[in-house]
Scaffold this active site. Structure first.
Site, mmCIF file in Angstrom:
data_model
loop_
_atom_site.group_PDB
_atom_site.id
_atom_site.type_symbol
_atom_site.label_atom_id
_atom_site.label_comp_id
_atom_site.label_asym_id
_atom_site.label_seq_id
_atom_site.Cartn_x
_atom_site.Cartn_y
_atom_site.Cartn_z
ATOM 1 N N ASP A 85 6.829 -13.925 10.803
ATOM 2 C CA ASP A 85 7.410 -13.299 9.449
ATOM 3 C C ASP A 85 6.481 -13.210 8.378
ATOM 4 O OD1 ASP A 85 7.321 -16.126 9.237
ATOM 5 O OD2 ASP A 85 9.555 -16.332 8.535
ATOM 6 N N LYS B 184 11.474 -25.854 12.915
ATOM 7 C CA LYS B 184 12.750 -25.265 12.367
ATOM 8 C C LYS B 184 13.918 -25.874 13.074
ATOM 9 C CE LYS B 184 11.317 -21.392 11.577
ATOM 10 N NZ LYS B 184 10.826 -19.952 11.214
HETATM 11 C C1 GLC Z 1 7.918 -22.328 10.357
HETATM 12 C C2 GLC Z 1 7.286 -21.423 11.747
HETATM 13 C C3 GLC Z 1 6.368 -20.370 10.901
HETATM 14 C C4 GLC Z 1 7.366 -19.491 10.242
HETATM 15 C C5 GLC Z 1 7.979 -20.438 8.781
HETATM 16 C C6 GLC Z 1 8.768 -19.450 8.076
HETATM 17 O O1 GLC Z 1 6.919 -22.998 9.579
HETATM 18 O O2 GLC Z 1 6.347 -22.293 12.216
HETATM 19 O O3 GLC Z 1 5.880 -19.535 11.894
HETATM 20 O O4 GLC Z 1 6.510 -18.537 9.583
HETATM 21 O O5 GLC Z 1 8.741 -21.425 9.636
HETATM 22 O O6 GLC Z 1 9.850 -18.899 8.753
#
Ligand code: GLC
Length: 437
Positions: free
Chosen positions: A192, A156
């Site tokens: 999360d 991200k």
């Molecule tokens: C990205 C992260 C993952 C997280 C997701 C949503 O894919 O790698 O760990 O859960 O974003 O925030």
């Protein structure tokens, strides 16, 4: 119809086709997703990391008051939550701040010091005592225990140095000490998605999947210990939450626009599915596809923000959809898009819709795959806890996802429910901390 309009329509249909997914395509996605889940669980090389979260789902009887820190996409949140022990929980206080871009891409120490200083502000009158903190860290982490884990890679858009390969709990604990908060003890670390599942499961015993459709996308689910082959402790009859890290799934057909967005990203070749689904990428993906119509001389965008990288945000795609049927000037006003001619707006909206529809269908296929992995005949009830701005704010995305999931699950689909679990990621880690003390 004049030839100019015909040619524009033809080009538009061609672009839309590049985002189309048939039922056969979705069935193939489910099958290859299952393959990757199995190889990931066996500890073999897989797109899906299938990371054990070192916790089962909560029972709903957990009690106590906990702090929770949630760092994931663009924001950082601290909350104080109290759990009653009968499935109900209350957020006593909360505070949210934006993470400056310079910190996402600066030094890890500066990032963790920023996080610790935010917690210090939250606790401003407290100088000592014992505080148990649940830490939601929304990136791929290989956990070694409930409260420790190594960052495998950033996703991200984060690139902060000195964090990959390190124990993120230790980094936070050290920053807390530097900030004079050594009395705060990190009791649990969670993704999360795991927090979202736990927050929902606290009051809903059929909840066994957590999914995020926000800046990034990912899901977790409850797996039988006996099926987690790679996990040394996989004995006994219990279950454990597995963070799939599905954003990295790559067995999907990419079109020319996906390839452009991937090349421009700071993690080319990685998070292939995330780049087709999540809020961080969808606006830009639509902008690149719309740009093709402009490049071919079919629409006029000379004075539009759509000519600039980042000139179309995912939230504007939502506005574009909800404004459907309104007057041109109202739609333009609502979306904040400028420099688009009235006659070009339907084509811009159609491409945006095609991009969002594909995202929702892929998401539905992967959710269907997860449910069928746990329960091939869908003989039990399942609740999917969902959070994230894309699901929350984009009615076209959530509607298509729900319809598509229903079709894919077939006759037993009525036993599968989706429950919006707003801010579950932070609250859930408090539940996990309570469940495991
Ligand atoms: C990205 C992260 C993952 C997280 C997701 C949503 O894919 O790698 O760990 O859960 O974003 O925030």
């Amino acid at each position: 119809m004049n030839s100019k309009i015909k040619s524009k329509n033809r080009t538009l249909r061609e672009i839309e086709r590049k985002f189309h997914l048939s039922n056969d395509d979705l069935a193939k996605i489910i099958s290859s997703f299952h393959d990757e889940m199995k190889t990931g669980l066996a500890g073999k090389k897989s797109d899906l990391k299938m990371l054990p979260a070192f916790t089962d789902a909560p029972s709903g009887k957990e009690k106590g008051t906990f702090l929770a820190l949630d760092i994931g996409g663009t924001n950082l949140r601290v909350i104080e939550a109290s759990l009653s022990g009968n499935g109900s929980l209350k957020v006593l206080r909360s505070s949210k701040t934006r993470i400056p871009a310079a910190l996402m891409n600066g030094s890890g120490t500066a990032l963790f010091d920023f996080i610790a200083s935010h917690i210090a502000k939250f606790l401003h009158t407290k100088k000592s005592g014992k505080f148990k903190l649940g830490f939601t860290f929304s990136f791929p982490v290989k956990q070694k225990s409930l409260a420790s884990g190594l960052l495998i890679t950033w996703t991200k858009g984060f690139t902060a140095s000195g964090v990959v390969g390190k124990d993120v709990t230790k980094l936070l604990q050290m920053a807390l000490r530097r900030t004079g908060l050594g009395f705060v003890e990190i009791a649990a670390l969670a993704n999360d998605t795991v927090g979202t599942l736990a927050a929902c499961a606290y009051s809903c015993q059929s909840c066994d999947v957590g999914a995020i459709f926000g800046t990034g996308t990912n899901a977790c689910y409850l797996e039988k210990l006996s099926k987690i082959k790679k996990f040394g402790g996989a004995k006994g009859r219990g279950s454990m939450i597995i963070n799939i890290e599905w954003g990295n799934f790559s067995r999907l057909t990419r079109n020319e626009f996906d390839i452009v967005i991937d090349k421009k990203s700071n993690n080319p070749g990685k998070q292939v599915m995330e780049k087709m689904i999540s809020g961080m990428y969808l606006g830009e993906l639509a902008r690149i596809a719309i740009g093709k119509l402009y490049d071919l001389g079919e629409i006029e965008l000379e004075k539009s923000s759509l000519r600039r990288t980042g000139g179309l945000h995912t939230s504007q795609l939502s506005a574009l959809e909800t404004a459907k049927g309104e007057k041109y000037s109202e739609i333009i006003g609502k979306t904040g898009l400028s420099g688009i001619r009235e006659e070009d707006l339907p084509a811009v909206a159609a491409i945006s819709r095609a991009v969002v529809t594909r995202a929702a269908k892929i998401s539905a296929a992967c959710l269907a795959a997860v449910i069928m992995k746990m329960d091939p005949q869908i003989a039990r009830k399942h609740t999917i806890a969902v959070d994230g701005a894309l699901y929350e704010n984009h009615p076209g995305f959530s509607r298509t996802l729900r319809n598509s999931l229903k079709n894919l699950l077939g006759k037993n689909s009525s036993g599968v429910k989706i429950r919006k679990t707003a801010d579950g990621s932070g609250i859930g880690v408090a539940v996990i901390a309570a469940a495991n003390r």
